[in-house]
Design a protein around this motif. Structure first.
Motif, PDB file in Angstrom:
ATOM      1  N   THR A   1       0.853  -1.191   0.000  1.00  0.00           N
ATOM      2  CA  THR A   1       0.000   0.000   0.000  1.00  0.00           C
ATOM      3  C   THR A   1       0.885   1.235   0.000  1.00  0.00           C
ATOM      4  O   THR A   1       1.734   1.396   0.875  1.00  0.00           O
ATOM      5  N   TYR A   2       0.700   2.097  -1.003  1.00  0.00           N
ATOM      6  CA  TYR A   2       1.477   3.328  -1.127  1.00  0.00           C
ATOM      7  C   TYR A   2       0.575   4.524  -0.828  1.00  0.00           C
ATOM      8  O   TYR A   2      -0.500   4.658  -1.407  1.00  0.00           O
ATOM      9  N   PHE A   3       1.019   5.412   0.058  1.00  0.00           N
ATOM     10  CA  PHE A   3       0.302   6.638   0.344  1.00  0.00           C
ATOM     11  C   PHE A   3       0.878   7.742  -0.542  1.00  0.00           C
ATOM     12  O   PHE A   3       2.018   8.173  -0.342  1.00  0.00           O
ATOM     13  N   VAL A   4       0.108   8.155  -1.531  1.00  0.00           N
ATOM     14  CA  VAL A   4       0.590   9.105  -2.525  1.00  0.00           C
ATOM     15  C   VAL A   4       0.972  10.421  -1.846  1.00  0.00           C
ATOM     16  O   VAL A   4       0.166  11.023  -1.149  1.00  0.00           O
ATOM     17  N   GLY A   5       2.231  10.841  -2.060  1.00  0.00           N
ATOM     18  CA  GLY A   5       2.713  12.068  -1.425  1.00  0.00           C
ATOM     19  C   GLY A   5       3.077  11.904   0.030  1.00  0.00           C
ATOM     20  O   GLY A   5       3.398  12.892   0.702  1.00  0.00           O
ATOM     21  N   GLU A   6       3.030  10.672   0.540  1.00  0.00           N
ATOM     22  CA  GLU A   6       3.304  10.373   1.946  1.00  0.00           C
ATOM     23  C   GLU A   6       2.464  11.281   2.858  1.00  0.00           C
ATOM     24  O   GLU A   6       1.278  11.454   2.636  1.00  0.00           O
ATOM     25  N   GLY A   7       3.082  11.918   3.846  1.00  0.00           N
ATOM     26  CA  GLY A   7       2.335  12.709   4.819  1.00  0.00           C
ATOM     27  C   GLY A   7       1.703  13.967   4.250  1.00  0.00           C
ATOM     28  O   GLY A   7       0.761  14.510   4.832  1.00  0.00           O
ATOM     29  N   LEU A   8       2.211  14.460   3.106  1.00  0.00           N
ATOM     30  CA  LEU A   8       1.649  15.674   2.517  1.00  0.00           C
ATOM     31  C   LEU A   8       0.353  15.397   1.769  1.00  0.00           C
ATOM     32  O   LEU A   8      -0.462  16.293   1.584  1.00  0.00           O
ATOM     33  N   GLY A   9       0.176  14.162   1.308  1.00  0.00           N
ATOM     34  CA  GLY A   9      -1.065  13.784   0.661  1.00  0.00           C
ATOM     35  C   GLY A   9      -1.177  14.264  -0.771  1.00  0.00           C
ATOM     36  O   GLY A   9      -0.183  14.489  -1.460  1.00  0.00           O
ATOM     37  N   TRP A  10      -2.433  14.434  -1.220  1.00  0.00           N
ATOM     38  CA  TRP A  10      -2.773  14.753  -2.609  1.00  0.00           C
ATOM     39  C   TRP A  10      -3.249  16.208  -2.656  1.00  0.00           C
ATOM     40  O   TRP A  10      -4.281  16.550  -2.091  1.00  0.00           O
ATOM     41  N   PHE A  11      -2.469  17.076  -3.316  1.00  0.00           N
ATOM     42  CA  PHE A  11      -2.761  18.499  -3.300  1.00  0.00           C
ATOM     43  C   PHE A  11      -2.063  19.163  -4.483  1.00  0.00           C
ATOM     44  O   PHE A  11      -1.347  18.492  -5.246  1.00  0.00           O
ATOM     45  N   VAL A  12      -2.270  20.454  -4.664  1.00  0.00           N
ATOM     46  CA  VAL A  12      -1.530  21.206  -5.679  1.00  0.00           C
ATOM     47  C   VAL A  12      -0.154  21.518  -5.102  1.00  0.00           C
ATOM     48  O   VAL A  12      -0.053  22.260  -4.123  1.00  0.00           O
TER      49      VAL A  12
END
Length: 300
Positions: free
Chosen positions: A147-158
């Motif tokens: 399981t990969y968390f896209v962007g790690e702790g920063l998440g999905w954003f601009v």
């Protein structure tokens, strides 16, 4: 006489083999590659991305290329790096090209001391992890889906500025069928669109395969090949809220997730300024010892 010649020949063979090994032990890293050393567009992320594409070992050399009138480079402590304090640098160089030899394992910190350059992202942190020499490749292991968390702790954003944040996040990861991508974001401010390559490249809104608006979004990778993701929110794709990965096979028998194999990023022209160019090689300090051995063998 024959015995002496045989001994000299054996010494020369050993020395030549050692010379071949150590001549590739020292790598010259041009900081930022084509970008050079300056206040980077988009902030600190540019040099973080560059450092993530490199492997630093003892004996390597960092080369900072910049305009003497507008830039400089200081090696500083970790605390000074964090606070952008240039009052007591370990060393300061004001002429380009500025070279720093990495002579110990551990962390190194560099900043620009001009005006507010450090605060605007002209800072570099690297970690020297090993001494030169061959590193054995890890043996493949049997493992299940990752399981990969896209962007790690920063998440999905601009991402800030015109950055390659998601290209950097995907770099160095190997994705397999059965793995899962998790997109975390604030509901009502983002969404995740599964799109075609054409939509990914041109940031058009047509031909979206699926759109998910409620966080977290879990997407299981079910097929091999390239997968493309972006956002349908206005200008988010143009501002590089977009991710391209390459799924290479089944997750039932694969190397560890830290494998050096990198996914294919469809938007290669954008990634080129910070791409990992082939490093130049220079002779290590052992070169002079080996040269002396060869000299001795010939004249004794």
């Amino acid at each position: 006489m024959g015995r002496s010649s045989g001994l000299k020949l054996a010494i020369l063979v050993i020395a030549a083999a050692a010379l071949m090994q150590f001549s590739t032990a020292q790598t010259t890293h041009i900081v930022g590659d084509g970008l050079g050393w300056l206040v980077p567009p988009g902030g600190l992320i540019a040099y973080q991305i560059w450092a993530d594409t490199q492997t630093f070992v003892v004996g390597d050399v960092l080369v900072f290329k910049f305009s003497d009138a507008f830039q400089d480079v200081a090696r500083v402590t970790k605390d000074s790096f964090k606070s952008c304090n240039s009052s007591e640098p370990i060393s300061l160089k004001t002429k380009s090209s500025a070279n720093f030899t990495l002579d110990t394992i551990g962390e190194y910190y560099f900043i620009g001391t001009k005006d507010k350059h450090c605060n605007m992202g002209q800072k570099l942190a690297i970690n020297v992890t090993a001494y030169p020499g061959p590193t054995p490749s890890p043996a493949p292991t049997i493992s299940g889906p990752v399981t990969y968390f896209v962007g790690e702790g920063l998440g999905w954003f601009v991402p800030p500025g015109d950055s390659l944040f998601y290209a950097a996040w995907a770099f160095g990861k190997t994705f397999y069928v059965g793995d899962t991508l998790v997109f975390n974001f604030i509901n009502g401010t983002q969404d995740v669109a599964v799109v075609t390559e054409n939509v990914y490249k041109n940031c058009t809104k047509n031909n979206t395969t699926a759109v998910y608006a409620t966080s977290p979004v879990n997407i299981t990778l079910e097929t091999t090949g390239q997968h493309f993701f972006t956002s349908t929110y206005s200008k988010h794709c143009e501002l590089r809220q977009k991710l391209a990965i390459n799924v290479t096979g089944s997750s039932t028998a694969k190397p560890p997730s830290s494998s050096s194999a990198s996914p294919s990023i469809a938007e290669s022209p954008a990634a080129s300024p910070l791409a990992n160019s082939a490093p130049s090689r220079m002779a290590s300090p052992y070169f002079f010892t080996i040269f002396f051995v060869i000299f001795w063998a010939f004249f004794h």
